[in-house]
Design an enzyme around this catalytic site. Structure first.
Site, PDB file in Angstrom:
ATOM      1  N   GLU A  82       0.844  -1.213   0.000  1.00 53.38           N
ATOM      2  CA  GLU A  82       0.000   0.000   0.000  1.00 53.38           C
ATOM      3  C   GLU A  82       0.871   1.252   0.000  1.00 53.38           C
ATOM      4  OE1 GLU A  82      -2.905   0.769  -0.835  1.00 53.38           O
ATOM      5  OE2 GLU A  82      -3.651  -1.289  -0.731  1.00 53.38           O
TER       6      GLU A  82
HETATM    7  C1  LIG Z   1       3.203  -9.514   0.343  1.00 57.80           C
HETATM    8  C2  LIG Z   1       2.846  -8.467  -0.631  1.00 57.80           C
HETATM    9  C3  LIG Z   1       1.525  -8.238  -0.944  1.00 57.80           C
HETATM   10  C4  LIG Z   1       1.170  -7.280  -1.884  1.00 57.80           C
HETATM   11  N1  LIG Z   1      -0.142  -7.147  -2.241  1.00 57.80           N
HETATM   12  C5  LIG Z   1      -0.439  -6.378  -3.316  1.00 57.80           C
HETATM   13  C6  LIG Z   1      -1.744  -6.373  -3.869  1.00 57.80           C
HETATM   14  O1  LIG Z   1      -2.645  -7.044  -3.358  1.00 57.80           O
HETATM   15  N2  LIG Z   1      -1.995  -5.651  -4.971  1.00 57.80           N
HETATM   16  C7  LIG Z   1      -1.023  -4.915  -5.564  1.00 57.80           C
HETATM   17  O2  LIG Z   1      -1.299  -4.298  -6.568  1.00 57.80           O
HETATM   18  N3  LIG Z   1       0.232  -4.868  -5.057  1.00 57.80           N
HETATM   19  C8  LIG Z   1       0.536  -5.602  -3.961  1.00 57.80           C
HETATM   20  N4  LIG Z   1       1.814  -5.599  -3.479  1.00 57.80           N
HETATM   21  C9  LIG Z   1       2.803  -4.757  -4.093  1.00 57.80           C
HETATM   22  C10 LIG Z   1       3.248  -3.596  -3.190  1.00 57.80           C
HETATM   23  O3  LIG Z   1       2.251  -2.640  -3.062  1.00 57.80           O
HETATM   24  C11 LIG Z   1       4.545  -3.053  -3.779  1.00 57.80           C
HETATM   25  O4  LIG Z   1       5.527  -4.038  -3.591  1.00 57.80           O
HETATM   26  C12 LIG Z   1       4.963  -1.766  -3.136  1.00 57.80           C
HETATM   27  O5  LIG Z   1       4.076  -0.738  -3.448  1.00 57.80           O
HETATM   28  C13 LIG Z   1       6.371  -1.368  -3.547  1.00 57.80           C
HETATM   29  O6  LIG Z   1       6.567  -1.452  -4.908  1.00 57.80           O
HETATM   30  P1  LIG Z   1       7.810  -2.238  -5.515  1.00 57.80           P
HETATM   31  O7  LIG Z   1       7.813  -3.575  -4.876  1.00 57.80           O
HETATM   32  O8  LIG Z   1       7.750  -2.197  -6.956  1.00 57.80           O
HETATM   33  O9  LIG Z   1       9.044  -1.472  -4.965  1.00 57.80           O
HETATM   34  P2  LIG Z   1       9.793  -0.275  -5.715  1.00 57.80           P
HETATM   35  O10 LIG Z   1       8.803   0.679  -6.196  1.00 57.80           O
HETATM   36  O11 LIG Z   1      10.756  -0.835  -6.672  1.00 57.80           O
HETATM   37  O12 LIG Z   1      10.551   0.360  -4.484  1.00 57.80           O
HETATM   38  C14 LIG Z   1      11.840  -0.038  -4.053  1.00 57.80           C
HETATM   39  C15 LIG Z   1      12.342   0.994  -3.059  1.00 57.80           C
HETATM   40  O13 LIG Z   1      12.421   2.257  -3.677  1.00 57.80           O
HETATM   41  C16 LIG Z   1      11.691   3.236  -2.974  1.00 57.80           C
HETATM   42  N5  LIG Z   1      11.094   4.144  -3.933  1.00 57.80           N
HETATM   43  C17 LIG Z   1      10.513   3.849  -5.114  1.00 57.80           C
HETATM   44  N6  LIG Z   1      10.091   4.965  -5.696  1.00 57.80           N
HETATM   45  C18 LIG Z   1      10.395   5.976  -4.897  1.00 57.80           C
HETATM   46  C19 LIG Z   1      10.245   7.375  -4.975  1.00 57.80           C
HETATM   47  N7  LIG Z   1       9.621   7.965  -5.971  1.00 57.80           N
HETATM   48  N8  LIG Z   1      10.715   8.142  -3.965  1.00 57.80           N
HETATM   49  C20 LIG Z   1      11.301   7.570  -2.892  1.00 57.80           C
HETATM   50  N9  LIG Z   1      11.485   6.257  -2.792  1.00 57.80           N
HETATM   51  C21 LIG Z   1      11.037   5.469  -3.770  1.00 57.80           C
HETATM   52  C22 LIG Z   1      10.686   2.467  -2.189  1.00 57.80           C
HETATM   53  O14 LIG Z   1      10.286   3.161  -1.028  1.00 57.80           O
HETATM   54  C23 LIG Z   1      11.435   1.200  -1.860  1.00 57.80           C
HETATM   55  O15 LIG Z   1      12.219   1.404  -0.719  1.00 57.80           O
HETATM   56  C24 LIG Z   1       2.169  -6.516  -2.503  1.00 57.80           C
HETATM   57  C25 LIG Z   1       3.504  -6.731  -2.160  1.00 57.80           C
HETATM   58  C26 LIG Z   1       3.850  -7.698  -1.269  1.00 57.80           C
HETATM   59  C27 LIG Z   1       5.287  -7.960  -0.985  1.00 57.80           C
END
Ligand SMILES: Cc1cc2nc3c(=O)[nH]c(=O)nc-3n(C[C@H](O)[C@H](O)[C@H](O)COP(=O)(O)OP(=O)(O)OC[C@H]3O[C@@H](n4cnc5c(N)ncnc54)[C@H](O)[C@@H]3O)c2cc1C
Lengths: 249, 311, 598
Positions: C440
């Site tokens: 989220e």
């Molecule tokens: C167990 C689990 C359940 C989930 N359930 C759902 C679901 O039901 N539906 C769904 O759609 N998604 C779901 N997700 C996805 C989840 O919402 C994302 O993993 C999360 O939003 C982070 O995105 P990412 O993994 O691509 O990380 P990234 O976006 O690649 O982020 C990596 C790091 O970079 C930082 N970062 C990225 N962009 C910025 C920025 N602009 N400024 C500062 N820092 C930044 C982040 O804070 C993080 O530390 C789930 C994930 C997990 C692990």
């Protein structure tokens, strides 16, 4: 047929009771209270008889402080149809409760009264039997299975070393043991409906019952703590201790 | 002052609880009359007559007392108590005593004092409440004291008496209830969660084979349920439903015998409310000894057969 | 394994004394939420959480959900528990009565949801995601879509999912690549892969309603080109019954650090000709709808931080009272004592307790504001409450979940070595808590939202109003007697000054040097959390003191509340000054190194 289910408000099963500093009573101030667990089983059994089309109405009764209303609402949320509170601040003992219930049983004319086999506070295990005696009704206590057919109840009951199945004519008193059923959880719609179900309050005097206690509690105390363990020299000494000191074999 | 004690029996013999109840009656003081109601219960009445401290035995022998139905029994006891002007009516707090005695009290319009564990005086008694977490001292204001006695609170009375046996006219058969069947569990081992005695084994047993070979005879002797520690379950000695502990069953039997169990905290969480804990382990430092009432440092491969034989 | 007893007394205190349950119940439509009904709901929900859900928490973690040939089997007991959850009507609690809901306020639903989350977080995610899907559909779906899907989702017979994330689109949803091709009949064919989809496939309900973000062929690039679609697992026939299997398949589930019982699915749409989808609202407005819906999802995840912390606290507390080790420093020659007698163990427990209470208070206060924002008859009141909750939601989400990591870690620490052993169960809470600060929207994303959209964009209007409200408490605290209130007052004043200085810094620098401000955004989010929590704890202490003087209720609870508030002032509030300094002065060093220098 109508089923009457008396329910008692007691200290919550998970709370460890504490004695008041002066040793006069158990301290119930601000302690979490709940329905006596055996009474939950009684409500459940009544509901199952209703759902099976055997009972037509389930009336719950509680005797005691105004706060017993909460316990009655809980029973209503489990599906009971209406509730009666016999309100008093006198400390009620089983004989007094049995007399109050008798008065209500005469008014309500149920075919079955289902109670818990005991309350987890005073552990008396008397009220159901006393009510049956006062009404001149048969009783089937410590029930683990109840079936109602042809104006009779067949009740399997837990006795030392096994079970015994009784057949009693109705009306009768049944008290519940743990294995009888597993009580349900209240549903949200029923919790909301419970608020609107009828709950009437009467006083012992309205029922013409003298509820004065017959037993005086002189003091309450916590039992002696577990003694520090002792090492025994051999098997013979162990057997001797178990037989003569602990008296568990 | 005279006391009416209702015997518990199977017509042929007295049940052990009657002997403990008799001791409680003796502590109250006064003549003790034992009522034996049954069907063909002469031998039980004779046994009652031989008990030390019994002044008289009353026998009501009729078919409708055969099943010890609460309704019939209570009617008889009430009539007897009133006719004899007894100050106390006592019975064991067994499933039978708990069944009919409150009926007696209600019909006499007196309170019942349930499950007493000590007698302070003729009208003052100690009884456990809140599942034994608290002991209450209560005083009865009623003319007749109706009391059930917790057998474990009193020693068993001995023999050595020769009381007269008197026949009583039977009371009415109310005919509002009857026994359809009885199923008494004789041999099957009790369920772990409800057993009065639990014998539990741990990794110290070394194998599943040893577990069964050593513990089953002991459990049979004690009428005990079998349990195990997490370590024994993980090692595959016994199935998971044997496990006692935080992630298994929580038990609180009268007697818990831990064999070859070291006493990991999770295991203790599952059994530390047991009334009497016995630990048998060859390691004197095993933490289980800290919670044990009786500890025996011994090689379990010799101690367990010896214990089984001694019981 | 551990027990869970819903902390009903604190929940009631916070609802009644801090979150204004009575005022919520006075809002049009919420009249049912009388105190006695709410008490009964808490009581019964607590029984269900403790009796049905909590016992499956440990076994669910050990067993985990399993995938085979596209189907997911949940751990033993989950299917029955879910069935009971549905039969007992819990999913409908806060939903619209038009679709079978009970229409109770969010405040009540938040408290009940805390219980589901605390008793079994992995389980609770299923109804949580369903709730999110219901809100999105209710917000923007056509009447036909609502009639087709909502009643069964509200009852819980069908569950819902949110399909946002893709391998190339996580924090930045503008990068979504899934495609939606319009069909002649008005439906769309959906193609693409989604990852990390919570409860994307399972065996606890007969149908799953996926809400999927995708692009239509004509969509503009970026955030303004994303649309939202409903893609059911099984098509729904005209009579409402279930029809054909849709082309939406679970390709695998993830192996995770925690929440093992919650299946996290890789979803593949359209590998066999296209998954049938229905457009929700208008094309290209998908993200906009999502953001409205996300407000509620984010506060719910923040609450998850409160819940998992409380579970860890209950377990640690029970252990601390039980574990015998060492002597009491204050007793000469005494015997071995339970570890709760050791000052540092007490400190750890108080850190847990005081922060949990502060977090709970803030979360409920925000939930209550959302109720006012939705239901108040007065437009100004609605706007004010909306602005307040918009500001606070990233704080609740970010701060409560980051804290949950620390608090569950303390929970492990209280156990000593046993905490590190899986069988104890303390480690599970620590592992489960870890995800809350990630999904989220990560804490970093929450912090950006806070400083940018919620503060800089409106020139600090709402945050300044909140600062003023916090400052207004000073006079009340000053009127109190005793060292406890003096300390609470001083700590709050310092905290408010710290927030104020940082807000000035944000407003002065965001436009010209956004990166410098963003570098300190997470410390600032934590600062907002710490001080807002202190604000609520100060209010709690005042309320407790008033009730004590009134002589009603449980004096021991009220005295503990004041002492806990004092502890918070002594042990947590001093973080504020440090966090402020980090934000005000620490940005440059964050940005100093060239990438090659790392
Ligand atoms: C167990 C689990 C359940 C989930 N359930 C759902 C679901 O039901 N539906 C769904 O759609 N998604 C779901 N997700 C996805 C989840 O919402 C994302 O993993 C999360 O939003 C982070 O995105 P990412 O993994 O691509 O990380 P990234 O976006 O690649 O982020 C990596 C790091 O970079 C930082 N970062 C990225 N962009 C910025 C920025 N602009 N400024 C500062 N820092 C930044 C982040 O804070 C993080 O530390 C789930 C994930 C997990 C692990």
């Amino acid at each position: 047929m109508k089923i009457l289910v008396p329910v008692k408000r007691v200290i919550d099963y998970n709370v460890r009771p504490r004695v008041k500093a002066d040793g006069s009573a158990v301290d119930l101030a601000n302690v979490k209270m709940a329905m006596n667990p055996f009474d939950e089983i009684a409500v459940e059994e009544a509901m199952r008889l209703k759902e099976a089309g055997i009972a037509t109405e389930v009336v719950v009764v509680s005797c005691g402080l105004p706060a017993c209303q909460e316990t009655l609402r809980t029973a209503l949320a489990l599906g009971a149809d209406r509730a009666i509170l016999v309100e008093t601040d006198v400390e009620l003992q089983p004989l007094a409760v049995a007399k109050l219930l008798k008065a209500l049983a005469v008014q309500e004319a149920p075919q079955l009264v289902i109670l818990g086999k005991q309350a987890i506070d005073d552990d008396s295990s008397q009220t159901g039997q006393m009510l049956a005696a006062l009404m001149g009704w048969p009783q089937a206590v410590f029930a683990s299975k109840v079936t109602v057919v042809d104006g009779k109840a067949k009740v399997a009951r837990e006795v030392d070393g096994g079970t015994e199945t009784l057949e009693v004519s109705l009306p009768a008193v049944v008290t519940t043991d743990l294995r009888l059923n597993e009580p349900r959880y209240a549903t949200l719609p029923n919790i909301m409906k419970a608020k609107k179900k009828p709950l009437v309050t009467v006083k012992p005097a309205d029922l013409g019952v003298d509820v004065a206690p017959r037993l005086a509690t002189l003091k309450v105390a916590e039992p002696a703590k577990r003694k520090a363990g002792a090492m025994v020299a051999d098997v013979a000494a162990l057997v001797d201790k178990l037989k003569n000191e602990a008296k568990v074999i | 002052m005279a006391i009416l004690l209702i015997a518990e029996h199977d017509n042929a013999r007295l049940k052990a609880a009657t002997l403990n109840t008799l001791t409680a009656a003796a502590k109250i003081g006064g003549d003790i009359h034992v009522l034996v109601a049954g069907s063909g219960c002469g031998p039980a009445a004779d046994a009652a007559a031989r008990l030390a401290g019994v002044a008289k035995v009353l026998v009501a022998d009729a078919a409708h007392y055969g099943d010890q139905l609460a309704e019939n029994l209570a009617a008889l006891v009430v009539a007897t108590a009133q006719a004899g002007g007894y100050s106390h009516v006592l019975a064991a707090a067994s499933s039978q005593g708990k069944n009919f005695m409150p009926r007696v009290a209600a019909l006499l319009d007196v309170a019942q004092v349930s499950d007493i564990v000590a007698v302070e005086s003729a009208d003052t008694f100690v009884r456990p409440i809140y599942a034994g977490n608290i002991l209450a001292t209560v005083k009865s204001a009623d003319a007749v004291k109706v009391i059930t006695v917790r057998p474990t609170g009193f020693d068993a009375a001995g023999e050595g008496g020769s009381a007269p046996v008197e026949a009583l006219a039977a009371g009415p058969d109310l005919g509002i209830s009857k026994v359809v069947s009885r199923e008494l569990t004789v041999s099957a081992r009790p369920e772990l969660g409800a057993a009065k005695v639990v014998v539990s084994g741990g990794r110290g047993l070394g194998s599943g084979e040893n577990y069964h070979k050593l513990l089953e005879p002991l459990a049979d002797k004690l009428g005990a349920a079998l349990g195990a520690s997490r370590a024994a379950v993980d090692a595959g000695f016994v199935p998971n439903d044997y496990q006692v502990g935080q992630t298994g069953k929580i038990v609180a039997p009268q007697l818990y015998i831990a064999v070859g169990i070291s006493g990991a905290i999770q295991h203790l969480a599952g059994m530390k409310e047991s009334k009497v804990i016995v630990a048998i382990n060859k390691d004197p430092e095993a933490p289980i000894f800290q919670v044990a009432d009786y500890g025996l440092v011994a090689d379990l491969f010799t101690a367990i057969p010896e214990l089984t034989a001694a019981l | 394994m551990s027990n869970y007893a819903a902390p009903i007394r604190d929940m009631q205190f916070v609802m009644k004394e801090l979150a204004g349950l009575d005022r919520v119940a006075a809002l049009p439509g919420y009249e049912e939420a009388s105190p006695d009904l709410v008490d009964a709901i808490l009581e019964e929900a607590g029984k269900f959480a403790g009796g049905v859900l909590a016992p499956l928490n440990f076994s669910g973690d050990q067993e985990g959900s399993r995938w085979q040939d596209g189907a997911v089997t949940t751990p033993a007991g989950f299917k029955d528990a879910y069935q009971q959850f549905v039969d007992n009507g819990w999913p409908a609690l806060a939903c619209d009565p038009e679709y079978g809901g009970q229409g109770l306020p969010r405040l009540v639903s938040m408290v009940v949801r805390e219980m589901w989350k605390a008793s079994n977080m992995a389980f609770s995610l299923c109804p949580m995601l369903t709730q999110g899907a219901i809100e999105a559909l209710a917000l923007a779906g056509s009447d036909e879509l609502k009639q087709t899907f909502l009643p069964n989702m509200v009852s819980g017979h069908w569950t819902g999912t949110m399909n946002l994330t893709e391998p190339g689109a996580g924090s930045d949803l503008a990068a979504v690549r899934s495609r939606a091709e319009p069909q002649a009949d008005g439906t769309y064919k959906i193609f693409g892969q989604k990852i990390f989809i919570t409860w994307g496939e399972h065996d606890v309900a007969e149908n799953i309603v996926h809400l999927v973000l995708a692009r239509t062929p004509t969509a503009p690039a970026g955030v303004k080109g994303i649309s939202l679609f409903v893609v059911p697992k099984f098509m729904v026939n005209a009579d409402g019954g279930l029809g054909e299997r849709n082309d939406a398949w679970c390709a695998s589930i993830e192996h995770k650090l925690g929440i093992h019982a919650s299946p996290t699915a890789v979803m593949v749409f359209g590998d066999h000709g296209g998954a049938t989808g229905y457009l929700v609202g208008e094309e290209n407005r998908g993200l906009e709808y999502m953001f409205i819906m996300m407000n509620e999802a984010r506060i719910a995840v923040g609450l998850e931080g409160v819940a998992i912390s409380d579970r860890a606290y209950q377990q640690a507390l029970a252990y601390a009272k039980d574990r015998i080790q060492g002597k009491d420093m204050r007793v000469r020659g005494g015997g071995d004592v339970p570890i709760i007698r050791h000052p540092d163990v007490r400190r750890m427990l108080m850190m847990m307790k005081s922060q949990i209470e502060a977090m709970r208070a803030l979360a409920y206060v925000v939930a209550s504001a959302l109720d006012h924002a939705h239901a108040s008859p007065d437009a100004n009141d609605r706007a004010r409450n909306q602005a307040f909750s918009d500001l606070m939601i990233p704080v609740v989400k970010g701060w409560c979940t980051e804290n949950a990591n620390d608090i569950t870690s303390l929970g492990v620490q209280v156990h000593g070595g046993m905490g590190f052993i899986e069988e104890t169960g303390a480690a599970q809470h620590y592992r489960d808590a870890r995800i809350t600060a990630i999904y989220e929207g990560t804490t970093g994303i929450q912090a950006l939202d806070l400083i940018g959209r919620k503060i800089a964009r409106e020139n600090g209007a709402t945050v300044k109003a909140v600062i003023a409200e916090m400052s207004a408490l000073d006079a009340k605290l000053a009127a109190q007697e005793g060292a406890d209130f003096a300390t609470i007052r001083k700590a709050l004043a310092e905290g408010v000054a710290a927030v104020s200085a940082c807000v000035d810094f944000i407003l002065a620098n965001f436009a010209k040097e956004a990166a410098l401000v963003a570098a300190g955004s997470v410390p600032f989010l934590k600062l907002m959390g710490v001080v807002s929590g202190g604000w609520q704890m100060a209010r709690a202490a005042l309320a407790a003191d008033a009730l004590l003087k009134e002589g009603s209720g449980d004096p021991a609870f009220y005295r503990a509340k004041i002492a806990t508030s004092r502890f918070y002032a002594d042990h947590v509030m001093p973080q504020a000054a440090g966090l402020a300094r980090t934000m005000l002065e620490g940005g440059e060093s964050v940005l100093a190194l060239e990438e090659a220098q790392f």
